[in-house]
Design a protein around this motif. Sequence first.
Motif, short mmCIF file in Angstrom:
data_model
loop_
_atom_site.label_atom_id
_atom_site.label_comp_id
_atom_site.label_asym_id
_atom_site.label_seq_id
_atom_site.Cartn_x
_atom_site.Cartn_y
_atom_site.Cartn_z
N GLU A 87 43.32 44.61 39.48
CA GLU A 87 43.97 44.06 38.30
C GLU A 87 44.42 42.62 38.56
O GLU A 87 44.56 42.21 39.72
CB GLU A 87 45.14 44.95 37.91
CG GLU A 87 44.66 46.35 37.52
CD GLU A 87 45.78 47.29 37.16
OE1 GLU A 87 46.82 46.81 36.65
OE2 GLU A 87 45.61 48.50 37.36
N PRO A 88 44.67 41.86 37.51
CA PRO A 88 45.08 40.46 37.68
C PRO A 88 46.31 40.29 38.57
O PRO A 88 46.45 39.27 39.25
CB PRO A 88 45.36 39.99 36.25
CG PRO A 88 44.47 40.83 35.41
CD PRO A 88 44.47 42.18 36.09
N ASP A 89 47.21 41.30 38.62
CA ASP A 89 48.40 41.19 39.47
C ASP A 89 48.11 41.59 40.92
O ASP A 89 49.02 41.58 41.76
CB ASP A 89 49.54 42.03 38.91
CG ASP A 89 49.26 43.53 38.93
OD1 ASP A 89 48.20 43.97 39.43
OD2 ASP A 89 50.12 44.29 38.42
N PRO A 112 31.71 45.56 49.70
CA PRO A 112 31.89 45.00 48.35
C PRO A 112 30.74 44.04 48.01
O PRO A 112 30.87 42.84 48.12
CB PRO A 112 33.23 44.27 48.46
CG PRO A 112 33.29 43.84 49.89
CD PRO A 112 32.61 44.95 50.67
N GLU A 113 29.61 44.61 47.59
CA GLU A 113 28.41 43.80 47.37
C GLU A 113 28.29 43.21 45.98
O GLU A 113 27.51 42.30 45.77
CB GLU A 113 27.17 44.63 47.68
CG GLU A 113 27.07 44.98 49.15
CD GLU A 113 25.73 45.57 49.50
OE1 GLU A 113 24.76 45.41 48.74
OE2 GLU A 113 25.65 46.20 50.56
N CYS A 114 29.02 43.75 45.02
CA CYS A 114 28.88 43.27 43.65
C CYS A 114 30.25 43.24 42.97
O CYS A 114 31.08 44.11 43.21
CB CYS A 114 27.92 44.18 42.87
SG CYS A 114 27.44 43.52 41.28
N ILE A 115 30.44 42.24 42.12
CA ILE A 115 31.71 42.11 41.39
C ILE A 115 31.40 41.87 39.92
O ILE A 115 30.53 41.06 39.58
CB ILE A 115 32.53 40.92 41.92
CG1 ILE A 115 32.85 41.11 43.39
CG2 ILE A 115 33.80 40.73 41.11
CD1 ILE A 115 33.43 39.88 44.06
N VAL A 116 32.12 42.57 39.06
CA VAL A 116 32.08 42.33 37.61
C VAL A 116 33.48 41.86 37.22
O VAL A 116 34.46 42.51 37.56
CB VAL A 116 31.70 43.61 36.83
CG1 VAL A 116 31.84 43.38 35.33
CG2 VAL A 116 30.28 44.05 37.17
N ALA A 117 33.55 40.75 36.51
CA ALA A 117 34.84 40.20 36.08
C ALA A 117 34.99 40.36 34.57
O ALA A 117 34.07 40.05 33.81
CB ALA A 117 34.93 38.73 36.45
N GLU A 118 36.14 40.86 34.15
CA GLU A 118 36.45 40.98 32.72
C GLU A 118 37.24 39.75 32.28
O GLU A 118 37.87 39.08 33.09
CB GLU A 118 37.26 42.25 32.46
CG GLU A 118 36.45 43.52 32.73
CD GLU A 118 37.17 44.74 32.23
OE1 GLU A 118 37.07 45.02 31.02
OE2 GLU A 118 37.84 45.40 33.05
N PRO A 119 37.23 39.46 30.97
CA PRO A 119 37.93 38.27 30.47
C PRO A 119 39.41 38.23 30.82
O PRO A 119 39.98 37.15 30.99
CB PRO A 119 37.73 38.34 28.95
CG PRO A 119 36.46 39.10 28.78
CD PRO A 119 36.46 40.12 29.90
N ASP A 120 40.07 39.39 30.98
CA ASP A 120 41.50 39.40 31.29
C ASP A 120 41.79 39.18 32.77
O ASP A 120 42.94 39.17 33.18
CB ASP A 120 42.16 40.69 30.81
CG ASP A 120 41.76 41.92 31.62
OD1 ASP A 120 40.89 41.82 32.51
OD2 ASP A 120 42.32 43.00 31.36
N GLY A 121 40.74 39.01 33.58
CA GLY A 121 40.93 38.78 35.00
C GLY A 121 40.76 40.02 35.86
O GLY A 121 40.79 39.93 37.09
#
Length: 92
Positions: free
Chosen positions: A43-45, A19-28
Amino acid sequence: MRTIRHSDIRYVGHDLHRPECIVAEPDGTLWVSEEGAGAVRIEPDGKQSLVGAIGGEPNGLAMDSAGRLYVANISDGRVYQLNRDGSHQVLL
């Protein structure tokens, strides 16, 4: 300005491979590069699912304003567009 304390930080995701890269969306929602697939959606849950079948070693992610992912695959030297339904195409 908000101060982040160590206790504010928690681990998310499980059984991830490279897991070298992470993109986060506004909803989590988090998108994480995943070896052999393309990405893992967390997902956020906490529910997570594999997205894509690019293969190789995806290691860089970016997302455009329409929510499409772009994946750099270090093992084949290609850049892919990865759609949320798992379909993909080579861009470069």
